[in-house]
Design a protein around this motif. Structure first.
Motif, PDB file in Angstrom:
ATOM      1  N   LEU B  82       0.944  -1.365  -0.200  1.00 42.78           N
ATOM      2  CA  LEU B  82      -0.253  -0.456   0.419  1.00 42.78           C
ATOM      3  C   LEU B  82       0.758   1.472  -0.212  1.00 42.78           C
ATOM      4  CD1 LEU B  82      -2.669  -0.927   2.976  1.00 42.78           C
ATOM      5  CD2 LEU B  82      -2.888  -0.359  -0.113  1.00 42.78           C
ATOM      6  N   ALA B  83       2.010   1.073   0.282  1.00 43.77           N
ATOM      7  CA  ALA B  83       2.878   2.068  -0.569  1.00 43.77           C
ATOM      8  C   ALA B  83       3.001   2.898  -1.659  1.00 43.77           C
ATOM      9  CB  ALA B  83       4.591   1.728   0.006  1.00 43.77           C
ATOM     10  N   GLU B  84       2.641   4.312  -1.683  1.00 46.55           N
ATOM     11  CA  GLU B  84       2.586   5.214  -2.672  1.00 46.55           C
ATOM     12  C   GLU B  84       3.318   6.098  -2.133  1.00 46.55           C
ATOM     13  OE1 GLU B  84       0.375   8.140  -2.691  1.00 46.55           O
ATOM     14  OE2 GLU B  84       1.039   8.144  -0.312  1.00 46.55           O
ATOM     15  N   LEU B  87       4.172   9.142   0.292  1.00 49.03           N
ATOM     16  CA  LEU B  87       3.910   8.687   1.733  1.00 49.03           C
ATOM     17  C   LEU B  87       4.366   9.817   2.810  1.00 49.03           C
ATOM     18  CD1 LEU B  87       5.830   6.458   2.728  1.00 49.03           C
ATOM     19  CD2 LEU B  87       4.960   4.945   1.437  1.00 49.03           C
ATOM     20  N   SER B  91       2.420  15.214  -0.523  1.00 43.67           N
ATOM     21  CA  SER B  91       1.911  15.708  -1.270  1.00 43.67           C
ATOM     22  C   SER B  91       1.153  16.357  -0.940  1.00 43.67           C
ATOM     23  CB  SER B  91       0.387  14.595  -1.350  1.00 43.67           C
ATOM     24  OG  SER B  91       0.494  14.396  -0.157  1.00 43.67           O
ATOM     25  N   GLY B  92       1.420  16.830   1.021  1.00 44.71           N
ATOM     26  CA  GLY B  92       0.545  17.733   2.412  1.00 44.71           C
ATOM     27  C   GLY B  92       1.793  18.902   2.048  1.00 44.71           C
ATOM     28  N   ARG B 140       9.138   1.853   9.838  1.00 47.97           N
ATOM     29  CA  ARG B 140       7.704   1.990  10.897  1.00 47.97           C
ATOM     30  C   ARG B 140       7.509   3.150  10.817  1.00 47.97           C
ATOM     31  NH1 ARG B 140       8.168  -2.995  14.132  1.00 47.97           N
ATOM     32  NH2 ARG B 140      10.178  -1.804  14.263  1.00 47.97           N
ATOM     33  N   LEU B 143       6.981   5.694   8.500  1.00 48.12           N
ATOM     34  CA  LEU B 143       6.154   5.646   7.770  1.00 48.12           C
ATOM     35  C   LEU B 143       5.250   7.208   8.408  1.00 48.12           C
ATOM     36  CD1 LEU B 143       5.064   2.996   6.974  1.00 48.12           C
ATOM     37  CD2 LEU B 143       4.669   4.356   5.033  1.00 48.12           C
ATOM     38  N   VAL B 147       2.829  10.413   7.983  1.00 43.54           N
ATOM     39  CA  VAL B 147       1.359  10.675   7.814  1.00 43.54           C
ATOM     40  C   VAL B 147       1.566  12.089   9.151  1.00 43.54           C
ATOM     41  CG1 VAL B 147      -0.581   9.599   9.597  1.00 43.54           C
ATOM     42  CG2 VAL B 147       1.005   7.922   8.061  1.00 43.54           C
ATOM     43  N   ASN B 154      -2.563  18.759   6.397  1.00 42.97           N
ATOM     44  CA  ASN B 154      -3.789  19.167   6.257  1.00 42.97           C
ATOM     45  C   ASN B 154      -4.484  19.991   6.373  1.00 42.97           C
ATOM     46  OD1 ASN B 154      -6.000  17.584   5.225  1.00 42.97           O
ATOM     47  ND2 ASN B 154      -5.419  15.926   5.232  1.00 42.97           N
TER      48      ASN B 154
END
Lengths: 268, 323, 311
Positions: B82-84, B87, B91-92, B140, B143, B147, B154
């Motif tokens: 599911l990584a893209e 991440l 994008s933010g 981890r 990641l 997030v 955001n």
């Protein structure tokens, strides 16, 4: 020969050392086994060897060269490690997987040459997985997978082979096959260092046994010397007797039933 | 992968690109295409092709290949399907840069630069947060740091947009929906440089990613400095993603879905996987741009929406096969 | 392990209404503009607002909150400006509007701030997004009317309506009639001039153009030109450059910033009118808003398009 001298390892944030001053040798052309209860530091030793956890003090040397001073590639060319568990997120073919064992020699830049292909072929044959080349990893049985991992390690053409619990989840036939293979590998000149729970098989095949207890060496020597009830009982904290197996006469451990408070065996 | 399959991929990309250059509100006959590209023949066709279509298609090829390579590299390194590419907060961060630039009225030339800068700041912030949390290369921790940075970005965007002039909001939203139509040739040149160099580096390190994909312990056993190698892939892949975002805004799903498409054709090793993902990603984005232009005339569907529309059914199909 | 992905689509959902309100002339529904009638089409009384709700009758409003730049300006023009006790953030015309306290952005009006001014009339923008605010205010016991000034007919009707509500009906009527006169005059003067096709972009990224449903399109018609997007019934629409190339307008009419952007852009050179340099710049403060200066706006446009034709 891999020499551990006064190795001390502490995990970050841990209250106590995981390994407290362990010293022993894994001799060339021999099979050395590290045994001990859960949490005694066996896997930590392997991790320290491959640099996944730093040494607080002490040294690990391969033929008098400090392992810590070697680059990752150099170390991997000289010591092949099969870790406890490996599951691939993206399944690959057995042939491609075994070929990855040549990575320490090829790195990113070089293409595989005849020497590499020979090493891969030899390793595949030694591990007995020649017929599995075109199979996908996720379709292998437990025993096949373990032997394929061994093949990859053998393809590294290293002087030393270190394995952490290579026979976990294997049935007796596969277990024996692995141990016999390791025995052959050791006889052919490599130093084989094995971490295992399988005391009986270890006692049968190992040349040298190191018993760890709470991060320190409780006993070391020939299987006959270490496999004694008076040595093993306090370490494993379970009543047991050590007898001779009827097949080859190696020491064999037999755990007894736990005692009830009245001193009688359970169930009576 | 068979040579035949590679050929098919390349042919598909070329074919889709040709169609994308020829088709649109104004249709260019295929026979006149070569003339139009050279600037000869019918002047209207030549103008439309050289000024409007060609930049889009080239930008789409670059953006798609960058996202494909980046996604495939990250999935292998993180051992996570599911990584893209976005991440680590790419994008933010880019969106914050773009919104700030829009609010300050910085104009169309500086907007991509601001977006790129925002993306890089976000990636660096993720690394700093990861280091502060104690895991320098642990995937981890990285990641989670990504997030955190993404969530923060955001929130920042919502604050910026909530009290902004309607024009600023409109500009920002338009940018965030993604488009290859706004890229100028100089921007495309810079993008090509990034994709070529950074993307090329990722392909080169494909073999190392094969080893990383075995897991941290196994990779360490094979001599790889897992922390350092993981960080390296993260950084380079994020750089590629940031470059695509600067040129085309946010184009989701490509980096996530394309590696799966390529794997489904049987490619396993990462060098061919990354190359295949580049080709497939390029084809996908060119196709998405084409569809966005012809599905709802005279308006243009945002690129990010079309890639999501294509990506979601594919992903559902893949989920079904997993269960 | 699922990976959180920053999704600006969440932000899009939150701020989608902002885009819709945009520059105030984007309608959520198509309004069919009757662009041929310029004489005041309304009777002497307006009975409903642009939400279709009946206008409140009774005493004239004395404490008015207007959260729409067009109505704020209109209220000042008809002489009710002194009764304004609240306006929306970006209502900046006329200058005296700035003295009225702001009650927040037009997009999500701050209902508490509005209620705190104890208004007896609130004028909102008649879009679907504002229906919620209108209902809440009504439930709170406040009189609410909704106006949307997209085209000239709506302007005239809403001016009359506001005149009724504030007891300044006579002044409103004067203004409406004077505008109607000017528009008739301009239309007559440009009637036999050649009618160029005109492209009116109001935003470049995304490319938003004036459609047939907007007063600006009507003004173009009055001033002797044809909106190349006049076939679209909405006040504005999002289109692509390729579509503009296909329609091939004779002229481009743009604000100073938009004109500069277009001139500087490589991709706009695909449009023949841009290559030929046929870009006219208009005064956005005069022509960009449906205000009481519609007459002057029409004159100004006619002067741009057909110099010397009027008067």
């Amino acid at each position: 020969m891999i020499a551990f001298r006064d190795v001390v390892v502490r995990y970050p944030g841990a209250a106590a050392d995981a390994v407290r001053g362990v010293s022993f040798d894994a001799a060339t052309a021999g099979l050395t086994a590290v045994v001990g209860p859960n949490g005694s530091g066996k896997s930590t030793l392997v991790r320290a060897l491959i640099g996944r956890v730093p040494l607080a003090s002490g040294t690990i040397a391969l033929d008098d060269v400090l392992v810590g001073g070697l680059s990752g590639d150099e170390r991997a060319r000289r010591i092949a490690v099969v870790s406890q568990r490996e599951d691939l997120a993206f399944p690959t073919l057995v042939s491609e997987y075994v070929a990855l064992g040549r990575f320490p020699h090829l790195g990113v830049w070089h293409a595989a040459g005849p020497e590499d292909r020979r090493a891969i072929a030899d390793a595949t044959a030694s591990a007995g997985v020649t017929g599995l080349d075109e199979r996908r990893i996720d379709t292998l049985s437990g025993g096949e997978w373990q032997r394929v991992r061994l093949a990859r390690a053998l393809a590294q053409s290293a002087e030393a082979l270190v394995l952490d619990e290579p026979t976990a989840f294997l049935d007796v036939a596969h277990e024996m096959a692995v141990f016999e293979l390791l025995h052959r590998v050791a006889r052919s000149g490599q130093a084989v260092l094995l971490v295992s729970h399988q005391l009986n098989l270890v006692a049968r095949f190992a040349d040298h046994l190191v018993l760890l207890h709470r991060g320190a060496v409780a006993a070391a020597g020939l299987p006959d010397e270490v496999m004694r009830a008076e040595i093993l009982e306090p370490v494993y904290e379970w009543p047991l007797v050590v007898t001779r197996d009827p097949a080859v006469g190696a020491p064999a451990l037999v755990p007894l039933r736990g005692r009830t408070s009245a001193g009688r065996p359970n169930g009576q | 992968m068979r040579a035949g399959r590679w050929l098919l991929l390349v042919v598909a990309l070329i074919a889709v690109s040709l169609v994308a250059i020829a088709v649109g509100t104004i249709s260019i006959p295929i026979s006149g295409l070569w003339d139009a590209v050279r600037g000869a023949g019918d002047p209207l066709s030549a103008t439309v092709v050289r000024t409007l279509r060609l930049p889009r298609v080239v930008a789409a090829i670059l953006v798609g290949s960058g996202l494909g390579v980046s996604g495939a590299a990250l999935q292998g390194t993180l051992r996570n399907p599911l990584a893209e590419p976005y991440l680590l907060g790419v994008s933010g961060g880019a969106a914050v840069g773009a919104v700030v630039a829009t609010a300050l009225g910085l104009g169309v030339v500086l907007l991509p630069l601001a977006a790129f800068a925002g993306a890089i700041v976000a990636v660096v912030a993720a690394f700093v947060v990861a280091r502060a949390a104690g895991g320098r290369g642990d995937p981890r921790v990285l990641l989670m740091a990504g997030v955190v940075v993404g969530a923060f970005a955001n929130a920042a965007i919502m604050v910026l947009l909530a009290n902004a002039e309607p024009n600023v909001v409109r500009n920002a939203l338009w940018w965030m929906m993604g488009s290859v139509g706004d890229a100028t040739w100089p921007q495309i040149g810079v993008l090509a440089l990034y994709i070529g160099v950074a993307g090329g580096a990722l392909v080169l390190f494909g073999r190392e990613i094969d080893v990383l994909a075995l897991g941290a312990d196994a990779a360490a056993g094979l001599g790889v400095d897992v922390d350092r190698a993981t960080r390296r892939v993260f950084l380079v892949a994020s750089l590629v993603a940031a470059a695509t975002v600067a040129a085309a805004g946010l184009v989701g799903f490509v980096g996530l879905v394309v590696p799966h498409i390529v794997r489904a054709t049987g490619v396993r090793r990462h060098r061919p996987l990354l190359i295949g993902s580049a080709l497939t990603g390029a084809t996908l984005v060119v196709l998405a741009d084409l569809l966005g232009r012809i599905l709802m005339p005279p308006a243009e569907l945002p690129l990010g929406a079309v890639t999501a529309l294509i990506g979601v059914p594919f992903f559902l199909a893949k989920l079904r096969r997993l269960t | 392990m699922p990976v959180f992905r920053f999704s600006p689509r969440g932000v899009v959902a939150v701020c989608a209404a902002a885009a819709a309100i945009g520059c105030g002339s984007r309608g959520t529904g198509a309004t069919v503009a009757d662009s041929t009638r310029v004489d005041s089409p309304v009777g002497s009384r307006v009975t409903h607002d642009d939400f279709g709700r009946p206008l409140p009758t009774g005493a004239d409003a004395t404490r008015i909150v207007s959260i729409n730049p067009a109505t704020t300006e209109l209220l000042f023009a008809i002489g009710a400006g002194s009764r304004l006790v609240g306006r929306s953030e970006y209502d900046l015309f006329p200058d005296s509007a700035r003295l009225v306290p702001s009650v927040g952005p037009a997009l999500r009006p701050n209902l508490e701030a509005i209620l705190r001014t104890r208004p007896d009339l609130v004028v909102v923008y008649a879009s679907a997004d504002d229906r919620e605010s209108a209902d809440r205010l009504t439930r709170a016991g406040v009189s609410v009317v909704a106006f949307k000034i997209d085209n000239i007919e709506q302007f005239e009707r809403d001016a009359i309506a506001l005149g009724q509500l504030t007891g300044t009906a006579a002044r409103a009527r004067e203004i409406v009639d004077s505008i109607a006169d000017t528009l008739t005059r301009v239309r007559a003067a440009t009637a036999d001039q050649p009618r160029p096709t005109v492209f009116l972009p109001i935003w470049e990224r995304p490319l938003i153009v004036i459609g047939g449903g907007s007063f600006m399109s009507e003004l173009l018609d009055i001033a002797g030109a044809r909106n190349v997007y006049g076939d679209l019934s909405a006040p504005s629409a999002t289109v692509t450059i390729e579509d503009v190339v296909r329609r091939n307008p004779d002229l481009i009419l743009a604000s100073p910033t938009t004109a500069a952007t277009i001139r500087a852009s490589a991709r706009w050179r695909a449009v023949p009118a841009v290559r030929a340099g046929r870009i006219l710049v208009y005064d956005t403060t005069l022509i960009g808003r449906p205000s009481v200066r519609l007459g002057a706006a029409a004159l100004s446009l006619a002067a741009l398009l057909h110099p010397g034709a009027v008067r």
